[in-house]
Design an enzyme around this catalytic site. Structure first.
Site, mmCIF file in Angstrom:
data_model
loop_
_atom_site.group_PDB
_atom_site.id
_atom_site.type_symbol
_atom_site.label_atom_id
_atom_site.label_comp_id
_atom_site.label_asym_id
_atom_site.label_seq_id
_atom_site.Cartn_x
_atom_site.Cartn_y
_atom_site.Cartn_z
ATOM 1 N N LEU A 190 -13.969 -3.486 -44.011
ATOM 2 C CA LEU A 190 -13.267 -4.712 -44.380
ATOM 3 C C LEU A 190 -12.422 -5.252 -43.352
ATOM 4 O O LEU A 190 -12.006 -4.454 -42.317
ATOM 5 C CB LEU A 190 -12.180 -4.283 -45.277
ATOM 6 C CG LEU A 190 -12.897 -3.950 -46.878
ATOM 7 C CD1 LEU A 190 -11.694 -3.562 -47.763
ATOM 8 C CD2 LEU A 190 -13.539 -5.005 -47.392
ATOM 9 N N ASP A 191 -12.337 -6.424 -42.856
ATOM 10 C CA ASP A 191 -11.321 -6.943 -41.853
ATOM 11 C C ASP A 191 -10.000 -6.588 -42.038
ATOM 12 O O ASP A 191 -9.453 -6.096 -43.271
ATOM 13 C CB ASP A 191 -11.492 -8.327 -42.070
ATOM 14 C CG ASP A 191 -12.854 -9.232 -41.507
ATOM 15 O OD1 ASP A 191 -13.561 -8.526 -41.063
ATOM 16 O OD2 ASP A 191 -12.848 -10.540 -41.725
ATOM 17 N N LYS A 192 -9.449 -6.408 -41.060
ATOM 18 C CA LYS A 192 -7.925 -5.950 -40.995
ATOM 19 C C LYS A 192 -7.024 -6.909 -41.791
ATOM 20 O O LYS A 192 -6.139 -6.187 -42.817
ATOM 21 C CB LYS A 192 -7.332 -6.094 -39.433
ATOM 22 C CG LYS A 192 -5.775 -5.527 -39.704
ATOM 23 C CD LYS A 192 -5.223 -5.707 -38.035
ATOM 24 C CE LYS A 192 -4.122 -4.980 -37.963
ATOM 25 N NZ LYS A 192 -3.484 -4.838 -36.517
ATOM 26 N N THR A 233 -7.897 -8.234 -44.889
ATOM 27 C CA THR A 233 -8.393 -8.328 -46.135
ATOM 28 C C THR A 233 -8.064 -7.003 -46.852
ATOM 29 O O THR A 233 -8.001 -5.931 -46.277
ATOM 30 C CB THR A 233 -10.176 -8.081 -45.991
ATOM 31 O OG1 THR A 233 -10.528 -9.235 -45.246
ATOM 32 C CG2 THR A 233 -10.565 -8.136 -47.402
#
Length: 216
Positions: free
Chosen positions: A50-52, A54
């Site tokens: 997951l993106d930071k 998110t």
């Protein structure tokens, strides 16, 4: 202490807070090390990312064979992921598919193209919560970098608080993208995990909570 949402002998699913990187940042312990320490085990394995910015459901394998199996399920798109997002802008269309190739742009960003040789594919629908606030339910069919953030920008509805793809708006407390659901079959066992966001003032607004209650 990271919140464990689902536990299996081969893997766990945690609620990743927004702002925590899945990779090891400078002078910080990596997420896998944090989870391993919390569980009292030597190692856990990251099987997707997951993106930071998110928040939400993140799966980690507890042994090497499970890591191989689960990574394979993600690579084959056999794990259905559902995300929730908020935007202050009305989209060009309220529901449908967003399809297009992606290429690198400036400042670490990506952009959506009209060509479709190896496209990012995202299914979505959206619901109005209140004036200038709309809830999006996103189900990516592929797993490209920044796919959902780019898809939302292409609709004219950048994710609320997304400084890379949206307005450089001050006083937004987070990027409003949350990994809400994971649905898959593991060793003949159907697994359905859902978890609503608990971080972010806009996710806690009554108008948003009323619509989140309607999301399956």
């Amino acid at each position: 202490m990271l919140e464990i949402i689902y536990q299996h002998q081969d893997f766990i699913i945690i609620n990743k807070p927004c702002g925590l990187s899945v990779h090891k940042d400078d002078n910080e312990r990596g997420l896998t090390q944090i989870v391993a320490n919390q569980l009292g085990v030597a190692q856990v394995w990251l099987v997707h990312r997951l993106d930071k910015v998110t928040s939400g459901l993140l799966m980690l394998a507890l042994n090497q064979p499970a890591a191989v199996r689960l990574s394979g399920l993600f690579a084959a798109h056999q794990i259905q992921k559902t995300y929730l997002a908020l935007s202050a802008h009305k989209p060009k269309k309220k529901q449908g598919l967003i399809v297009g190739n992606m290429e690198k742009a400036r400042r670490g960003a990506w952009k959506l193209l009209k060509s479709k040789e190896n496209p990012a594919i995202t299914r979505f629908y959206s619901i109005s919560c209140e004036p200038n606030l709309r809830l999006f339910v996103l189900t990516p069919q592929t797993g490209k970098t920044h796919q959902l953030r780019v898809a939302m920008k292409s609709l004219g509805s950048p994710i609320l608080g997304d400084e890379l793809y949206g307005d450089k708006t001050e006083n937004i407390d987070r990027t409003y993208l949350h990994a809400y659901g994971l649905d898959f079959v593991y060793q003949n066992q159907p697994i359905h995990v859902k978890y609503l966001p608990n971080c972010g003032e806009f996710f806690q607004r009554n108008s948003v909570l009323n619509q989140l209650n309607l999301v399956n």
